[in-house]
Design a protein around this motif. Structure first.
Motif, PDB file in Angstrom:
ATOM      1  N   ALA A  74       0.838  -1.207   0.000  1.00 36.40           N
ATOM      2  CA  ALA A  74       0.000   0.000   0.000  1.00 36.40           C
ATOM      3  C   ALA A  74       0.870   1.253   0.000  1.00 36.40           C
ATOM      4  O   ALA A  74       0.569   2.236  -0.698  1.00 36.40           O
ATOM      5  N   GLN A  75       1.952   1.234   0.765  1.00 33.86           N
ATOM      6  CA  GLN A  75       2.853   2.384   0.816  1.00 33.86           C
ATOM      7  C   GLN A  75       3.581   2.604  -0.508  1.00 33.86           C
ATOM      8  O   GLN A  75       3.845   3.745  -0.902  1.00 33.86           O
ATOM      9  N   LEU A  76       3.888   1.513  -1.209  1.00 32.70           N
ATOM     10  CA  LEU A  76       4.630   1.633  -2.464  1.00 32.70           C
ATOM     11  C   LEU A  76       3.844   2.364  -3.550  1.00 32.70           C
ATOM     12  O   LEU A  76       4.440   2.841  -4.528  1.00 32.70           O
ATOM     13  N   LYS A  77       2.540   2.477  -3.394  1.00 31.23           N
ATOM     14  CA  LYS A  77       1.741   3.196  -4.385  1.00 31.23           C
ATOM     15  C   LYS A  77       2.171   4.656  -4.510  1.00 31.23           C
ATOM     16  O   LYS A  77       1.920   5.299  -5.530  1.00 31.23           O
ATOM     17  N   HIS A  78       2.821   5.178  -3.483  1.00 32.71           N
ATOM     18  CA  HIS A  78       3.222   6.578  -3.481  1.00 32.71           C
ATOM     19  C   HIS A  78       4.561   6.804  -4.194  1.00 32.71           C
ATOM     20  O   HIS A  78       4.992   7.952  -4.326  1.00 32.71           O
ATOM     21  N   PHE A  79       5.207   5.722  -4.636  1.00 36.92           N
ATOM     22  CA  PHE A  79       6.522   5.841  -5.269  1.00 36.92           C
ATOM     23  C   PHE A  79       6.405   5.442  -6.742  1.00 36.92           C
ATOM     24  O   PHE A  79       6.561   4.275  -7.105  1.00 36.92           O
TER      25      PHE A  79
END
Length: 225
Positions: free
Chosen positions: A144-149
């Protein structure tokens, strides 16, 4: 080396047949770490164009030495955050993404390089202190956090099995990674398709559990000094 490659491809084909899979579904990643440029050149002459290295400084050396050849360099070892600049510049793929700080550092460096980087998330399926990777319970929040990269392109998952002679324990590690991949896809992460698992001593077990990428060094290049 040609003979070793033929034997290796035959072992892959047999393992795939036993698992009722097509040999083309498994991609061989030759691990060239510690081997000489001359041996890598022999492998290139046999048609191999992707190689795995444990250290980014070795990838940089290979990149410069083989600059005129269409070769890709894959970072498979533990990646230090302070090496993000060289990873962003010289690596064609990273198979050991295992923490948010590294993702943040890579995003900044990749912005500077104006490129994107395919990545695999490393998951720790073995209960050994020497192994790196996310705890399996951390995978979904991390995805979920990787969506921001936007500079990072998740392709799949990677793991290293327990160092043991017990095939059941080795298969447990591989089966767990496959299950995590399936759970990720069910949760909507359809780009998480690949499974990098299995090395020279256990890749047949990895293929039986669904490996799409196997990382093989000594079985191709010969024994390391």
């Amino acid at each position: 080396m040609k003979q070793r490659l033929q034997q290796l491809l035959q072992r892959i084909a047999i393992a795939c047949e036993q698992a009722q899979r097509e040999p083309q579904s498994v991609r061989l990643l030759p691990v060239s770490k510690t081997f000489s440029h001359e041996l890598v050149q022999q492998a290139i002459m046999l048609g191999l164009t992707r190689f795995g290295e444990n250290r980014i400084q070795d990838i940089r050396s290979r990149y410069e030495y083989f600059a005129e050849q269409p070769v890709q360099w894959v970072m498979i070892g533990h990646a230090q955050t302070n090496k993000a600049r060289d990873i962003a510049r010289y690596a064609d793929e990273l198979q050991s993404l295992d923490r948010l700080a590294l993702a943040e550092a890579l995003q900044r460096r990749l912005d500077g390089e104006q490129r994107c980087l395919p990545v695999y998330i490393q998951v720790k399926t073995a209960q050994e202190d020497s192994k790196f990777g996310l705890d399996p319970s951390q995978l979904m929040p991390f995805l979920a956090q990787l969506k921001h990269f936007d500079r990072l392109q998740p392709q799949g998952l990677m793991t290293m099995a327990t160092q043991t002679d017990d095939p059941k324990e080795i298969r447990r590690c591989f089966a767990q990674l496959r299950l995590l991949r399936d759970q990720a896809q069910e949760a909507g992460y359809e780009n998480i398709t690949r499974l990098s698992m299995g090395m020279s001593g256990d890749f047949e077990l990895a293929i039986a559990e669904g490996a799409t990428d196997i990382r093989v060094g000594s079985a191709l290049f010969g024994h390391r000094a």
